[in-house]
Design a protein around this motif. Sequence first.
Motif, short mmCIF file in Angstrom:
data_model
loop_
_atom_site.label_atom_id
_atom_site.label_comp_id
_atom_site.label_asym_id
_atom_site.label_seq_id
_atom_site.Cartn_x
_atom_site.Cartn_y
_atom_site.Cartn_z
N PHE A 45 -24.77 -26.96 -23.16
CA PHE A 45 -25.13 -28.38 -22.72
C PHE A 45 -23.91 -28.60 -21.69
O PHE A 45 -23.98 -29.64 -21.07
N ASP A 46 -22.98 -27.46 -21.50
CA ASP A 46 -21.72 -27.78 -20.51
C ASP A 46 -21.74 -26.59 -19.64
O ASP A 46 -20.61 -26.48 -18.95
N GLN A 47 -22.97 -25.92 -19.11
CA GLN A 47 -22.65 -24.94 -18.24
C GLN A 47 -23.71 -25.20 -16.82
O GLN A 47 -24.90 -25.06 -17.00
N PRO A 48 -23.03 -25.75 -15.90
CA PRO A 48 -23.92 -26.18 -14.81
C PRO A 48 -24.76 -24.87 -14.26
O PRO A 48 -23.98 -23.88 -14.08
N GLY A 49 -25.81 -25.10 -13.79
CA GLY A 49 -26.62 -24.09 -13.10
C GLY A 49 -27.30 -23.17 -14.29
O GLY A 49 -28.34 -22.63 -13.96
N LEU A 50 -26.75 -23.45 -15.40
CA LEU A 50 -27.53 -22.66 -16.71
C LEU A 50 -28.12 -23.55 -17.63
O LEU A 50 -29.28 -23.76 -17.93
#
Length: 278
Positions: A45-50
């Motif tokens: 929930f906390d990985q931009p782009g992934l």
Amino acid sequence: MKLRKVTAAAAVVLSFAVTATACGSSKDDNSGSGGGKKITIGIKFDQPGLGLKKPDGSYSGFDVDIASYVAKQLGYTAKDIEWKETPSADRENALSRGDVDFIVASYSITPEREQKVSFAGPYLLAHQDLLVRSDEKVTKGTDLNGKKLCSVTGSTSAQNVKEQIAPKAQLREYGTYSECLDGLIGGAVDALTTDDSILAGYAAQDQYQGKVKLAGLKLSNENYGIGIKKGDTKLKGQIDDALKKMVSDGAWEKAVKDNFGPANYKNEPAPKIGDIVK
């Protein structure tokens, strides 16, 4: 006469029970035919782009696009998907408990993990890399000697660099990658290290564009796979087929550009199913 009345009443009760049971099973059956049935997919929930949960409650990222495509090929619509946060430390347990049907969460395939879960894919070959300020020049890992290197607490990435590549690097461990990035931009640290796909996701964010860049070093090979319950060969085959189709119809390449494009991420070509790069 009394016997016939009781028998008729019992028949009505039995008929109602059968009907109710049939209706109930159609809501809970994850057979992949859609029509209101649900599938639970684990992501970050906390990985931009992934894998990122946005303030409006929607989800975005390369892993989300991969998972959504696979779910569609299995017969589910977007409304049928229940997203569940699966932190790295809980991925194997989430699968063994049956909390999720499969996991797409920057989940590197390793021999140790394969003892506990099965993997479909891989769907992406990533590498450990460095994120540095845009005006910095880093051409090799040893350039980090004497520099301040940041990663999140408990990460093996920074330890790998310090122990194997730049033993004189000064390791700084922060709670989150965002803290490392703020330290990088502010000058408190000189580089951030983890998988290049994760770094690219951060670098592609509006607030970081033009301020940071990937060094482009391939310090390790990380084969991202889709985790499923150990021994579920049927689901593995279905997911592998979906990934092959995603590559062949161009949806895989589009997902790469949509999520990593602003970071100028030089991704590897889509890996062949079952091809694990050591």
